[in-house]
Design a protein around this motif. Structure first.
Motif, mmCIF file in Angstrom:
data_model
loop_
_atom_site.group_PDB
_atom_site.id
_atom_site.type_symbol
_atom_site.label_atom_id
_atom_site.label_comp_id
_atom_site.label_asym_id
_atom_site.label_seq_id
_atom_site.Cartn_x
_atom_site.Cartn_y
_atom_site.Cartn_z
ATOM 1 N N THR A 1 0.851 -1.184 0.000
ATOM 2 C CA THR A 1 0.000 0.000 0.000
ATOM 3 C C THR A 1 0.887 1.234 0.000
ATOM 4 O O THR A 1 1.943 1.257 0.631
ATOM 5 C CB THR A 1 -0.955 0.044 1.217
ATOM 6 O OG1 THR A 1 -0.213 0.352 2.404
ATOM 7 C CG2 THR A 1 -1.687 -1.274 1.383
ATOM 8 N N MET B 1 0.554 5.813 -1.136
ATOM 9 C CA MET B 1 -0.307 6.871 -1.656
ATOM 10 C C MET B 1 0.091 7.311 -3.067
ATOM 11 O O MET B 1 -0.666 8.011 -3.736
ATOM 12 C CB MET B 1 -0.311 8.076 -0.710
ATOM 13 C CG MET B 1 0.991 8.822 -0.581
ATOM 14 S SD MET B 1 0.872 10.172 0.633
ATOM 15 C CE MET B 1 -0.424 11.184 -0.095
ATOM 16 N N GLU C 1 -2.856 -1.909 -3.018
ATOM 17 C CA GLU C 1 -3.979 -1.002 -2.781
ATOM 18 C C GLU C 1 -3.404 0.393 -2.558
ATOM 19 O O GLU C 1 -2.487 0.569 -1.757
ATOM 20 C CB GLU C 1 -4.779 -1.405 -1.541
ATOM 21 C CG GLU C 1 -5.690 -2.598 -1.720
ATOM 22 C CD GLU C 1 -6.987 -2.251 -2.428
ATOM 23 O OE1 GLU C 1 -7.275 -1.036 -2.610
ATOM 24 O OE2 GLU C 1 -7.704 -3.183 -2.789
ATOM 25 N N GLN C 2 -3.952 1.388 -3.250
ATOM 26 C CA GLN C 2 -3.540 2.760 -2.993
ATOM 27 C C GLN C 2 -4.092 3.213 -1.655
ATOM 28 O O GLN C 2 -5.268 2.990 -1.347
ATOM 29 C CB GLN C 2 -4.024 3.693 -4.105
ATOM 30 C CG GLN C 2 -3.468 5.109 -3.991
ATOM 31 C CD GLN C 2 -3.885 5.998 -5.159
ATOM 32 O OE1 GLN C 2 -4.462 5.523 -6.130
ATOM 33 N NE2 GLN C 2 -3.600 7.285 -5.043
ATOM 34 N N LEU C 3 -3.241 3.834 -0.837
ATOM 35 C CA LEU C 3 -3.671 4.208 0.514
ATOM 36 C C LEU C 3 -2.928 5.422 1.022
ATOM 37 O O LEU C 3 -1.700 5.461 1.023
ATOM 38 C CB LEU C 3 -3.426 3.036 1.477
ATOM 39 C CG LEU C 3 -3.715 3.303 2.959
ATOM 40 C CD1 LEU C 3 -5.184 3.624 3.186
ATOM 41 C CD2 LEU C 3 -3.284 2.123 3.818
ATOM 42 N N ASP C 4 -3.687 6.407 1.460
ATOM 43 C CA ASP C 4 -3.190 7.520 2.257
ATOM 44 C C ASP C 4 -3.593 7.211 3.695
ATOM 45 O O ASP C 4 -4.785 7.206 4.027
ATOM 46 C CB ASP C 4 -3.812 8.832 1.782
ATOM 47 C CG ASP C 4 -3.428 10.033 2.630
ATOM 48 O OD1 ASP C 4 -2.769 9.848 3.682
ATOM 49 O OD2 ASP C 4 -3.802 11.160 2.262
ATOM 50 N N ASP D 1 -6.218 9.135 5.808
ATOM 51 C CA ASP D 1 -7.635 9.083 5.435
ATOM 52 C C ASP D 1 -8.251 7.892 6.164
ATOM 53 O O ASP D 1 -8.173 6.753 5.708
ATOM 54 C CB ASP D 1 -7.761 8.927 3.922
ATOM 55 C CG ASP D 1 -9.200 8.938 3.427
ATOM 56 O OD1 ASP D 1 -10.120 8.708 4.248
ATOM 57 O OD2 ASP D 1 -9.412 9.161 2.225
ATOM 58 N N ALA E 1 -11.238 6.795 6.690
ATOM 59 C CA ALA E 1 -12.251 6.005 5.985
ATOM 60 C C ALA E 1 -11.606 5.106 4.943
ATOM 61 O O ALA E 1 -12.020 3.947 4.758
ATOM 62 C CB ALA E 1 -13.277 6.935 5.328
ATOM 63 N N ARG E 2 -10.586 5.608 4.276
ATOM 64 C CA ARG E 2 -9.888 4.811 3.270
ATOM 65 C C ARG E 2 -9.124 3.658 3.924
ATOM 66 O O ARG E 2 -9.066 2.555 3.369
ATOM 67 C CB ARG E 2 -8.932 5.698 2.471
ATOM 68 C CG ARG E 2 -8.105 4.978 1.412
ATOM 69 C CD ARG E 2 -8.962 4.374 0.328
ATOM 70 N NE ARG E 2 -8.139 3.694 -0.670
ATOM 71 C CZ ARG E 2 -8.592 2.784 -1.535
ATOM 72 N NH1 ARG E 2 -9.876 2.462 -1.535
ATOM 73 N NH2 ARG E 2 -7.771 2.224 -2.401
ATOM 74 N N GLN F 1 -10.022 1.968 6.496
ATOM 75 C CA GLN F 1 -10.991 0.903 6.758
ATOM 76 C C GLN F 1 -11.425 0.211 5.475
ATOM 77 O O GLN F 1 -11.560 -1.017 5.437
ATOM 78 C CB GLN F 1 -12.210 1.464 7.492
ATOM 79 C CG GLN F 1 -13.184 0.390 7.965
ATOM 80 C CD GLN F 1 -12.558 -0.576 8.973
ATOM 81 O OE1 GLN F 1 -11.985 -0.158 9.973
ATOM 82 N NE2 GLN F 1 -12.664 -1.877 8.694
ATOM 83 N N SER F 2 -11.638 0.982 4.404
ATOM 84 C CA SER F 2 -12.096 0.365 3.160
ATOM 85 C C SER F 2 -11.007 -0.500 2.533
ATOM 86 O O SER F 2 -11.303 -1.548 1.951
ATOM 87 C CB SER F 2 -12.571 1.440 2.172
ATOM 88 O OG SER F 2 -11.498 2.250 1.729
ATOM 89 N N VAL F 3 -9.738 -0.078 2.669
ATOM 90 C CA VAL F 3 -8.633 -0.898 2.169
ATOM 91 C C VAL F 3 -8.544 -2.193 2.970
ATOM 92 O O VAL F 3 -8.348 -3.281 2.416
ATOM 93 C CB VAL F 3 -7.300 -0.113 2.217
ATOM 94 C CG1 VAL F 3 -6.105 -1.044 2.085
ATOM 95 C CG2 VAL F 3 -7.278 0.940 1.113
#
Length: 257
Positions: free
Chosen positions: A40, A42, A64-67, A70, A72-73, A75-77
């Motif tokens: 992961t 960004m 998976e792209q991840l900052d 964030d 919420a992101r 958790q979604s990742v």
């Protein structure tokens, strides 16, 4: 018996800030030990290139792209990775930044907040999201990347924001280890010295900084990303099964002086 403890066959690992430097070396170390590793980062371009590079070496990887700032992101990742791979056994929180040469008395709010947001808040969001599902399974290993800067004050650069954030990472590591130890989840950290990455090569052109960075290290050199990755592999694996809440210095002896 003992070498088998380092094997991660069948494990699923996630590494943040995985597109280069220590993160990418950690990906390779975990994958070489047999894990399926999700990179992961960004930066989408670096992430794609690094993922492709690991696949070319024959490793089982995903991305998976991840900052990490964030929430919420994060958790979604987590949810997306668990949906694809069934679970996460190992989390390596490597994503971090430094904004140095800002004296404390003139440091702008945004300079303080940005470093703390990535290095501490983002790391906690990841620990919380991935740790929750590890606790449900009563199994997991989290490795945080702290810094020797959590033990000492670096010189000559002023970086109270970075130093404080890494000290907080160390104590957060201990706090989570104490809360989760009896529930099957181990939480440890590695605390590296200055590492010879593209971000730090400028030191070779700054004699005063080089004197403090390298000359202030008993081993008289900077570390290499793979040397930190080796410690990460140890902490992630069953070779360190009795360890939780440990902060492992990989500093070339820097804190000895």
């Amino acid at each position: 018996m003992y070498l088998d403890k380092f094997k991660l066959t069948g494990k699923v690992a996630v590494v943040t800030g995985a597109a280069r430097g220590i993160g990418l070396s950690a990906v390779e170390a975990l994958a070489e030990a047999g894990a399926t590793v999700v990179l992961t980062d960004m930066n989408p371009d670096l992430l794609a290139a690094s993922t492709a590079g690991m696949r070319e070496k024959g490793f089982s990887v995903d991305s998976e792209q991840l900052d990490v700032t964030d929430v919420a992101r994060v958790q979604s990742v987590h949810d997306a990775i668990v949906a694809r791979h069934g679970r996460v056994d190992i989390l390596v929180n490597n994503a971090g930044i430094a904004i140095s040469n800002h004296p404390a008395e003139t440091m702008a709010d945004d300079v303080w907040n940005k470093v703390v947001d990535v290095n501490l808040n983002g790391l906690f969001w990841c620990c919380r999201a991935f740790g929750r599902s590890m606790l449900e399974r009563q199994s997991g290993s989290i490795v945080n990347v702290g810094s020797m800067s959590g033990f000492i004050v670096n010189r000559p650069q002023e970086q109270a924001n970075y130093n404080a954030s890494k000290a907080a990472v160390h104590h957060l590591t201990r706090s989570l280890a104490a809360e989760w130890g009896a529930r099957g989840v181990r939480v440890n950290a590695v605390a590296p010295t200055y590492i010879d990455t593209d971000m730090n090569k400028y030191v070779y052109d700054d004699a005063d900084m080089y004197k403090h960075w390298v000359g202030g290290t008993p081993m008289n050199r900077m570390g290499r990303p793979e040397e930190v990755a080796s410690v990460i592999l140890f902490l992630a694996s069953d070779a360190s099964s009795l360890m939780t809440g440990s902060i492992v210095l990989a500093d070339g002896g820097y804190v000895c002086w």
